[in-house]
Design a protein around this motif. Structure first.
Motif, PDB file in Angstrom:
ATOM      1  N   ASP A 102     -22.884  10.414  19.014  1.00 43.13           N
ATOM      2  CA  ASP A 102     -22.143   9.416  18.256  1.00 43.13           C
ATOM      3  C   ASP A 102     -21.068  10.135  17.429  1.00 43.13           C
ATOM      4  OD1 ASP A 102     -23.222  10.305  15.710  1.00 43.13           O
ATOM      5  OD2 ASP A 102     -25.033   9.163  16.155  1.00 43.13           O
ATOM      6  N   PRO A 103     -20.086   9.395  16.896  1.00 41.47           N
ATOM      7  CA  PRO A 103     -18.978  10.035  16.161  1.00 41.47           C
ATOM      8  C   PRO A 103     -19.426  10.944  15.016  1.00 41.47           C
ATOM      9  CG  PRO A 103     -18.423   7.759  16.623  1.00 41.47           C
ATOM     10  CD  PRO A 103     -19.860   7.946  17.047  1.00 41.47           C
ATOM     11  N   LEU A 104     -20.451  10.565  14.277  1.00 44.16           N
ATOM     12  CA  LEU A 104     -20.921  11.384  13.166  1.00 44.16           C
ATOM     13  C   LEU A 104     -21.457  12.726  13.659  1.00 44.16           C
ATOM     14  CD1 LEU A 104     -21.505  11.726  10.150  1.00 44.16           C
ATOM     15  CD2 LEU A 104     -23.722  10.637  10.565  1.00 44.16           C
ATOM     16  N   ASN A 105     -22.291  12.691  14.700  1.00 42.39           N
ATOM     17  CA  ASN A 105     -22.849  13.932  15.222  1.00 42.39           C
ATOM     18  C   ASN A 105     -21.798  14.772  15.944  1.00 42.39           C
ATOM     19  OD1 ASN A 105     -25.640  14.166  14.442  1.00 42.39           O
ATOM     20  ND2 ASN A 105     -25.986  12.317  15.629  1.00 42.39           N
ATOM     21  N   ARG A 106     -20.801  14.133  16.551  1.00 45.70           N
ATOM     22  CA  ARG A 106     -19.702  14.893  17.174  1.00 45.70           C
ATOM     23  C   ARG A 106     -18.982  15.714  16.100  1.00 45.70           C
ATOM     24  NH1 ARG A 106     -18.725  12.576  22.286  1.00 45.70           N
ATOM     25  NH2 ARG A 106     -16.648  13.418  22.565  1.00 45.70           N
ATOM     26  N   GLN A 107     -18.706  15.062  14.986  1.00 46.80           N
ATOM     27  CA  GLN A 107     -18.018  15.738  13.892  1.00 46.80           C
ATOM     28  C   GLN A 107     -18.908  16.845  13.302  1.00 46.80           C
ATOM     29  OE1 GLN A 107     -17.057  13.239  10.533  1.00 46.80           O
ATOM     30  NE2 GLN A 107     -15.453  14.624   9.862  1.00 46.80           N
ATOM     31  N   LEU A 108     -20.176  16.573  13.155  1.00 47.35           N
ATOM     32  CA  LEU A 108     -21.108  17.553  12.617  1.00 47.35           C
ATOM     33  C   LEU A 108     -21.160  18.798  13.496  1.00 47.35           C
ATOM     34  CD1 LEU A 108     -23.326  18.313  10.560  1.00 47.35           C
ATOM     35  CD2 LEU A 108     -24.951  17.161  12.080  1.00 47.35           C
ATOM     36  N   VAL A 109     -21.280  18.637  14.804  1.00 47.72           N
ATOM     37  CA  VAL A 109     -21.349  19.780  15.719  1.00 47.72           C
ATOM     38  C   VAL A 109     -20.033  20.553  15.694  1.00 47.72           C
ATOM     39  CG1 VAL A 109     -21.568  20.475  18.140  1.00 47.72           C
ATOM     40  CG2 VAL A 109     -23.123  18.758  17.196  1.00 47.72           C
ATOM     41  N   ARG A 110     -18.886  19.851  15.717  1.00 49.12           N
ATOM     42  CA  ARG A 110     -17.577  20.529  15.669  1.00 49.12           C
ATOM     43  C   ARG A 110     -17.435  21.358  14.400  1.00 49.12           C
ATOM     44  NH1 ARG A 110     -15.318  15.756  17.671  1.00 49.12           N
ATOM     45  NH2 ARG A 110     -14.691  15.167  15.593  1.00 49.12           N
ATOM     46  N   ARG A 111     -17.763  20.774  13.258  1.00 52.50           N
ATOM     47  CA  ARG A 111     -17.641  21.498  11.984  1.00 52.50           C
ATOM     48  C   ARG A 111     -18.587  22.696  11.926  1.00 52.50           C
ATOM     49  NH1 ARG A 111     -16.732  16.938   7.307  1.00 52.50           N
ATOM     50  NH2 ARG A 111     -14.636  16.376   7.968  1.00 52.50           N
ATOM     51  N   TRP A 112     -19.777  22.523  12.424  1.00 51.54           N
ATOM     52  CA  TRP A 112     -20.745  23.594  12.415  1.00 51.54           C
ATOM     53  C   TRP A 112     -20.275  24.743  13.303  1.00 51.54           C
ATOM     54  CZ3 TRP A 112     -24.989  25.429  15.532  1.00 51.54           C
ATOM     55  CH2 TRP A 112     -25.912  26.186  14.799  1.00 51.54           C
ATOM     56  N   LEU A 113     -19.713  24.414  14.465  1.00 48.96           N
ATOM     57  CA  LEU A 113     -19.158  25.457  15.337  1.00 48.96           C
ATOM     58  C   LEU A 113     -18.010  26.186  14.645  1.00 48.96           C
ATOM     59  CD1 LEU A 113     -19.163  23.707  18.813  1.00 48.96           C
ATOM     60  CD2 LEU A 113     -20.440  25.761  18.170  1.00 48.96           C
ATOM     61  N   ASP A 114     -17.168  25.448  13.942  1.00 48.56           N
ATOM     62  CA  ASP A 114     -16.063  26.081  13.213  1.00 48.56           C
ATOM     63  C   ASP A 114     -16.580  27.133  12.237  1.00 48.56           C
ATOM     64  OD1 ASP A 114     -13.903  24.765  14.387  1.00 48.56           O
ATOM     65  OD2 ASP A 114     -13.987  23.098  12.966  1.00 48.56           O
ATOM     66  N   VAL A 115     -17.639  26.798  11.530  1.00 48.10           N
ATOM     67  CA  VAL A 115     -18.196  27.738  10.551  1.00 48.10           C
ATOM     68  C   VAL A 115     -18.806  28.942  11.252  1.00 48.10           C
ATOM     69  CG1 VAL A 115     -20.006  28.056   8.815  1.00 48.10           C
ATOM     70  CG2 VAL A 115     -18.583  26.000   8.770  1.00 48.10           C
ATOM     71  N   LEU A 116     -19.649  28.696  12.239  1.00 44.74           N
ATOM     72  CA  LEU A 116     -20.351  29.791  12.904  1.00 44.74           C
ATOM     73  C   LEU A 116     -19.406  30.715  13.663  1.00 44.74           C
ATOM     74  CD1 LEU A 116     -23.518  27.975  14.213  1.00 44.74           C
ATOM     75  CD2 LEU A 116     -23.339  29.539  12.301  1.00 44.74           C
ATOM     76  N   ILE A 117     -18.476  30.146  14.384  1.00 40.44           N
ATOM     77  CA  ILE A 117     -17.550  30.959  15.178  1.00 40.44           C
ATOM     78  C   ILE A 117     -16.502  31.591  14.263  1.00 40.44           C
ATOM     79  CG2 ILE A 117     -15.853  30.939  17.035  1.00 40.44           C
ATOM     80  CD1 ILE A 117     -18.837  30.561  17.929  1.00 40.44           C
ATOM     81  N   GLY A 118     -16.031  30.827  13.291  1.00 35.29           N
ATOM     82  CA  GLY A 118     -15.008  31.339  12.383  1.00 35.29           C
ATOM     83  C   GLY A 118     -15.476  32.488  11.522  1.00 35.29           C
TER      84      GLY A 118
END
Length: 112
Positions: free
Chosen positions: A51-67
């Motif tokens: 769902d849109p909320l979890n899509r945003q959550l996964v994207r943001r989490w990837l940004d932090v971990l990869i960044g």
């Protein structure tokens, strides 16, 4: 336990995997892949079915971990809007008659 805390899933630590939501399951699977700090993480449609909320959550989490980490990310998606902001290069396949070629694009992002 630290990874579960980072994901906001510490309260579900003793829950069976199938009892987690689809988004929580995706986060747990990505975290499991990152526990050993791989040089390359390949994610094929990781936001599919979220769902849109979890899509945003996964994207943001990837940004932090990869960044903030040393892991490189190969992110495969049919939807350009799904790409996390940490993506620095995009390879797009385009039809060229009966065959496909590709277009390479450098994006503004976190240099690795």
């Amino acid at each position: 336990q630290q990874w579960l805390e980072l994901l906001g899933l510490a309260a579900q630590a003793d829950s069976p995997f199938h009892a987690l939501s689809w988004g929580q399951q995706r986060l747990v699977l990505i975290a499991r892949a990152l526990v050993k700090h791989p040089a390359l993480l390949i994610l094929d449609e990781p936001l599919q079915g979220l769902d849109p909320l979890n899509r945003q959550l996964v994207r943001r989490w990837l940004d932090v971990l990869i960044g903030e980490g040393e892991t490189q990310l190969l992110f495969v998606s049919h939807h350009a809007e799904d790409a996390p902001e940490c993506i620095t290069n995009r390879l797009t396949f385009v039809a060229q008659g009966d065959i496909y070629g590709y277009q390479f694009e450098t994006l503004a992002g976190n240099p690795k």
